[in-house]
Scaffold this motif. Structure first.
Motif: not given
Length: 489
Positions: A151-157
């Motif tokens: 439910g929380q925004p995240a990113g992909v590296s």
């Protein structure tokens, strides 16, 4: 450094300059090649990182029961992700900086930029490309947002090692350095060969100059080949040595002729003085008439010597045109009039008739007057007593001096202006044979011409031509009159 290079031979300097120029060119080309290759490899690496996203099956919403920072021994805790890329490391980046392993051996360092991208909501699609050093390894990292984790925004590296770029660049740098070094060495060798071949004519010229300086042999000539600058230099040098040889020959001839001309009056003068001295020592006085003749002869010989020395001094001056500062606008008619007065005093037995029209020329006044006097003296010397010498100056600057003497044979006319040349029929007359040569040189320096020719009805006519005008330049008439009048006095 500059002084050391200046002490090197010209051949070595040319080779060194050639090698330096080639080195600069090769270095510039190598640096440009390296930079272009680096940009191309980095662009290719960035494209490969962008292609990972296009080929991946990473879901936008991930629900995780755990998060690890390296490959789990018993399988991934997160849903399996297939990125279809070798040597690619992938990880989830949370807003608090936590990295969750997705692919690769382990996670890499998360930067503030990665955290900022991961914290952005899905609606604000963002990405960043940057380099990261993690555990001693440099990575090229691309971080994007748009993933929801619990439910929380995240990113992909997604990251790939920078060695994919740096290793080929290192190999390229080594190859370019070897090629550049070989090119510089080859350029230096080629420059030395070209300098040796190109400077061979200069070397011959140098050896010739050194030979002339050592032996004073001006007859040596440099072989001339082609029409380039070296050939022109060789021709100029040959012309210079020929002119020097001619000048040296004329100088030697002048000395020999002067010695010959001086010997006769000196011998006669010595004989007469010895007779007078012996008469005084022995106490036996010479008859008054003989003593007066000896003294008169001594006086005449001394006068002849003084005139000869004056002529030699005049001829010792350079043959080149005089300095422009020595040239003046003078009235040729007034100079001729003064010359006529001087010669009349020396030769009262000959009548000199003068008709002089105004004519102004640019010349050295004293030298021009001496030349006119020499023409008149030559005419008077060959004129019988009671005859006349005609002097005419026309409006076109043509000065004619005509005598009524025996004339000059046609075969002797080409030699009359040579130094020390005297007609065989005039060897018994006074004179050194220098007067007409002084006339020729003075007239030539003033831009005119002079010639001697047989006159109609007998005698000889001297014709002198000088460029000029029947009137002086505006404003110079009073100055000319003052100078001429002052010298006349």
């Amino acid at each position: 450094m500059t002084s050391r290079v200046g002490r090197l031979p010209l051949r070595s300097r040319l080779a060194l300059l050639t090698a330096a120029a080639v080195a600069v060119a090769i270095a510039a080309a190598a640096v440009a090649c390296w930079l272009i290759t680096r940009d191309q490899l980095m662009s290719q690496l960035d494209r490969s990182l962008r292609q990972v996203e296009a080929t991946s099956t990473l879901p936008q919403v991930v629900r995780s029961v755990g998060c690890v920072d390296e490959r789990p021994a018993d399988g991934p805790l997160l849903p399996r992700v297939e990125l279809n890329a070798d040597r690619t490391t992938a990880q989830l980046v949370l807003a608090d900086g936590t990295a969750c392993w997705l692919q690769g051996e382990h996670t890499i360092t998360v930067t503030e930029t990665d955290r900022a991208i991961a914290a952005r909501p899905e609606s604000q699609r963002s990405e960043v490309m940057h380099n990261v050093t993690s555990d001693g390894t440099e990575w090229r990292v691309r971080t994007i947002n748009g993933v929801i984790l619990n439910g929380q925004p995240a990113g992909v590296s997604v990251a790939r090692p920078l060695s994919e770029v740096t290793d080929p660049l290192g190999t390229l740098a080594l190859v370019l350095a070897l090629v550049a070094g070989g090119g510089v060495v080859g350029a230096g060798a080629a420059g030395l060969l070209v300098a040796r071949a190109g400077l061979r004519p200069v070397e011959r010229l140098t050896h010739t100059v050194e030979h002339i300086a050592r032996t004073e042999d001006l007859a040596v000539e440099i072989p001339v080949e082609g029409d380039d600058e070296i050939a022109r230099l060789s021709r100029s040098f040959n012309a210079m040595t020929a002119a020097l040889a001619t000048s040296q020959e004329r100088q030697q001839q002048l000395i020999a002729d002067a010695g010959h001309e001086l010997r006769t009056p000196l011998t006669s003068l010595r004989t007469n003085i010895e007779l007078l001295a012996r008469s005084e020592e022995s106490g036996r006085e010479l008859p008054p008439r003989q003593r007066a003749e000896l003294l008169e002869s001594v006086t005449a010989q001394m006068t002849e010597l003084a005139a000869l020395i004056g002529d030699l001094q005049e001829l010792s001056r350079p043959d080149a045109a005089p300095d422009r500062a020595q040239l003046e606008v003078v009235a040729l008619d007034e100079i001729a009039e003064r010359a006529v007065r001087r010669v009349r005093l020396r030769a009262p037995e000959v009548r000199i008739e003068a008709e002089l029209a105004p004519w102004f020329v640019r010349a050295e006044p004293a030298a021009l007057e001496r030349a006119v006097v020499n023409l008149l003296d030559n005419a008077v010397k060959f004129s019988p007593a009671g005859s006349r010498v005609e002097v005419r100056l026309g409006g076109g600057g043509l000065l004619r001096v005509r005598d009524h003497g025996p004339g000059i044979p046609e075969a002797e006319l080409p030699h009359v202006f040579e130094r020390f040349w005297r007609s065989p029929s005039a060897r018994s007359r006074p004179g050194s044979g220098l007067g007409l040569s002084i006339v020729a040189r003075t007239v030539q320096q003033a831009g005119g011409t002079v010639e001697l020719r047989r006159a109609a009805g007998g005698g000889t006519e001297a014709v002198l031509r000088l460029p000029g005008a029947p009137a002086p330049p505006p404003g110079s008439l009073s100055a000319i009159r003052g100078r001429v009048g002052g010298r006349s006095a």
